[in-house]
Design a protein around this motif. Structure first.
Motif, short mmCIF file in Angstrom:
data_model
loop_
_atom_site.label_atom_id
_atom_site.label_comp_id
_atom_site.label_asym_id
_atom_site.label_seq_id
_atom_site.Cartn_x
_atom_site.Cartn_y
_atom_site.Cartn_z
N PRO A 24 0.81 -1.07 -0.02
CA PRO A 24 0.23 0.05 -0.07
C PRO A 24 0.90 1.00 -0.11
O PRO A 24 1.94 1.23 0.64
CB PRO A 24 -0.79 -0.10 1.26
CG PRO A 24 -0.64 -1.25 1.72
CD PRO A 24 0.64 -2.06 1.26
N TRP A 26 0.48 5.73 0.37
CA TRP A 26 -0.15 6.92 0.44
C TRP A 26 0.75 7.98 0.07
O TRP A 26 0.91 8.16 -1.16
CB TRP A 26 -0.97 6.90 1.92
CG TRP A 26 -1.95 8.16 1.77
CD1 TRP A 26 -1.64 9.50 1.54
CD2 TRP A 26 -3.19 8.17 1.40
NE1 TRP A 26 -2.82 10.10 1.20
CE2 TRP A 26 -4.04 9.32 1.22
CE3 TRP A 26 -4.16 6.97 1.54
CZ2 TRP A 26 -5.23 9.66 0.91
CZ3 TRP A 26 -5.54 7.35 1.31
CH2 TRP A 26 -6.23 8.57 1.26
N GLY A 27 1.32 8.62 1.22
CA GLY A 27 2.28 10.00 0.76
C GLY A 27 3.57 9.27 -0.01
O GLY A 27 4.12 10.04 -0.52
N GLY A 28 3.68 7.97 0.49
CA GLY A 28 4.96 7.48 -0.17
C GLY A 28 6.27 8.05 0.36
O GLY A 28 7.54 7.81 -0.08
N THR A 29 6.07 8.71 1.38
CA THR A 29 7.40 9.31 2.10
C THR A 29 8.13 8.30 2.76
O THR A 29 9.62 8.44 3.04
CB THR A 29 7.08 10.35 3.13
OG1 THR A 29 6.33 9.88 4.05
CG2 THR A 29 6.43 11.25 2.43
N ASP A 30 7.79 7.14 3.03
CA ASP A 30 8.50 5.90 3.59
C ASP A 30 8.75 4.95 2.20
O ASP A 30 9.93 4.44 2.07
CB ASP A 30 8.13 4.98 4.66
CG ASP A 30 8.08 5.80 5.98
OD1 ASP A 30 9.30 6.38 6.27
OD2 ASP A 30 7.33 5.72 7.01
N VAL A 31 7.58 4.47 1.59
CA VAL A 31 7.67 3.66 0.67
C VAL A 31 8.73 3.95 -0.59
O VAL A 31 9.49 3.12 -0.81
CB VAL A 31 6.47 3.43 0.00
CG1 VAL A 31 6.41 2.57 -1.38
CG2 VAL A 31 5.54 2.58 0.94
N TYR A 72 -0.29 15.02 8.22
CA TYR A 72 0.23 15.82 9.22
C TYR A 72 -0.32 17.15 9.22
O TYR A 72 -0.79 17.78 10.14
CB TYR A 72 1.82 15.75 9.23
CG TYR A 72 2.44 14.35 9.64
CD1 TYR A 72 2.20 13.68 11.02
CD2 TYR A 72 2.92 13.42 8.81
CE1 TYR A 72 2.65 12.31 11.15
CE2 TYR A 72 3.49 12.32 9.03
CZ TYR A 72 3.37 11.52 10.19
OH TYR A 72 3.72 10.57 10.36
N VAL A 93 7.34 16.70 12.58
CA VAL A 93 7.61 15.81 11.45
C VAL A 93 8.15 16.34 10.38
O VAL A 93 7.83 17.34 9.60
CB VAL A 93 6.33 14.68 11.10
CG1 VAL A 93 6.57 13.93 9.73
CG2 VAL A 93 6.04 14.28 12.21
N GLY A 94 9.64 15.96 10.01
CA GLY A 94 9.92 16.32 8.77
C GLY A 94 10.14 17.69 8.38
O GLY A 94 10.80 18.54 9.29
N THR A 103 1.34 10.49 6.09
CA THR A 103 0.02 10.37 6.86
C THR A 103 0.14 9.70 8.26
O THR A 103 1.32 8.85 8.40
CB THR A 103 -0.93 9.40 5.93
OG1 THR A 103 -0.32 8.30 5.58
CG2 THR A 103 -1.29 10.08 4.61
N ASN A 107 2.71 6.39 9.19
CA ASN A 107 3.50 5.87 10.20
C ASN A 107 3.10 4.64 11.04
O ASN A 107 3.72 4.08 11.34
CB ASN A 107 3.30 7.44 11.23
CG ASN A 107 4.42 7.70 11.88
OD1 ASN A 107 4.35 8.06 13.04
ND2 ASN A 107 5.58 7.84 11.41
N ASP A 116 6.90 9.41 14.92
CA ASP A 116 6.35 10.58 16.02
C ASP A 116 5.01 10.50 16.37
O ASP A 116 4.52 11.15 17.28
CB ASP A 116 6.97 11.75 15.32
CG ASP A 116 8.41 12.14 15.71
OD1 ASP A 116 8.98 11.66 16.42
OD2 ASP A 116 9.13 12.54 14.66
N ILE A 159 -5.06 -0.63 6.79
CA ILE A 159 -5.40 0.26 7.69
C ILE A 159 -6.36 1.15 7.21
O ILE A 159 -6.10 2.05 6.36
CB ILE A 159 -4.08 1.04 8.31
CG1 ILE A 159 -3.04 0.16 8.71
CG2 ILE A 159 -4.75 1.93 9.46
CD1 ILE A 159 -1.63 0.73 8.84
#
Ligand code: FAD
Length: 287
Positions: A24, A26-31, A72, A93-94, A103, A107, A116, A159
């Motif tokens: 999955p 969403w923001g892609g900031t980890d993926v 956030y 955050v960031g 999102t 997280n 966080d 989720i």
């Protein structure tokens, strides 16, 4: 790589059922970081950004249901009065770009001990709503995260949201980092005061394999506030009690030495964060 782009929640759940290994997004900031560094090469990506049901929140009867896709930036702007602890954490955050994309559901999905958004959810006793094509289930956040970057999500599940009571009193969040922005927490501490239920909620971030509540510190603070009649008198909490609260909170951590800080520093910093956040929250309640 297959790119799945469902238009609504039933389509998303059907896609996850048909492609349980799809990652999955969403923001892609980890993926996207994982893809860019070739740490992950999934066969399919499940883009959730068109699933508007996941970006909604509502809040009847003092209970809030907040969709996994709430960013956030929106938590700060739309939920700051109802969930001041989560809003404070979101502000750390960031950068604005990360807060606009990232999102709280992401997280939770990443389940990092340094996430966080997580300590405020633990301190308030949040529950996570998981959805699959078969139905939904709710899991307390403490049971949702099982280890560093591990959680109880089944392959066919997403989720959907988290459920959390609206604040009935002050909430605090404090984070130590090696600089002021764009920083992974060395350690953090969330605190929630519930003057109606006469409860103190806490959670330590980035100093154990998962976020962890400081249960003994909570019971100690509740005991002091009750036995000294402070909930009613709103008199100040004594310095010795604040210091003891800090010690007990630090003792609940199981930190490691790593590039961001030593275990000894983390314990010391946590005792300070816990003492200060309880003092700030109590001052706010009594103001
Ligand atoms: C420069 C930079 C700075 C950062 N700073 C911070 C910081 O200060 N504090 C912090 O905590 N984090 C920070 N992060 C990490 C990241 O921004 C957060 O973890 C963010 O909350 C991830 O949200 P997202 O929507 O981008 O998630 P994504 O990257 O889209 O997804 C993250 C994980 O959750 C899963 N996922 C997403 N949505 C769902 C869903 N609905 N159901 C099931 N699984 C799902 C994904 O598959 C993935 O495993 C930073 C990242 C970057 C790149």
């Amino acid at each position: 790589m297959e790119f799945l782009q469902p238009a609504d929640l039933p389509e998303a759940l059907a896609a996850k059922a048909a492609h349980p290994d799809a990652v999955p997004l969403w923001g892609g900031t980890d993926v996207m970081v994982e893809l860019n560094f070739a740490r992950r090469r999934p066969e399919a990506i499940l883009d959730l950004t068109r699933v508007s049901e996941l970006a909604e929140w509502d809040g009847g009867n003092g209970r809030l249901r907040i969709g996994a896709g709430v960013t956030y930036t929106r938590a700060i702007a739309e939920l700051g009065d109802r969930l001041p602890g989560l809003a404070r954490a979101s502000r750390t955050v960031g950068s604005p770009q990360i807060r606009n994309r990232g999102t709280i559901g992401g997280n939770l999905g990443s389940s990092s001990p340094a996430g966080d958004a997580l300590p405020p959810l633990y301190a308030s006793g949040a529950e996570i709503e998981l959805a699959s094509a078969e139905g939904t289930r709710r899991v307390p956040v403490e049971q949702f995260i099982t280890g560093p970057k591990r959680n109880v999500l089944e392959p066919g599940e997403l989720i959907a949201a988290f459920h959390v009571p609206a604040a009935t009193g002050p909430q605090q969040f404090s984070k130590v980092g090696t600089r002021n922005a764009m920083v992974i927490a060395v350690c953090s501490f969330a605190l929630s005061l519930d003057p109606e239920g006469r409860r103190v909620g806490t959670c330590i971030g980035s100093a154990a394999p998962t976020p962890v509540r400081a249960g003994e510190a909570e019971r100690f603070a509740e005991g002091v506030l009750e036995e000294e009649g402070l909930w009613d008198s709103r008199a100040p909490i004594g310095a010795a009690a604040l210091a003891r609260f800090g010690e007990l909170a630090a003792a609940a951590a199981s930190p490691i030495d790593d590039v961001r800080g030593s275990a000894a520093y983390r314990r010391h910093a946590l005792s300070v964060l816990a003492r200060r956040t309880l003092g700030w929250a109590w001052d706010e309640l009594c103001a």
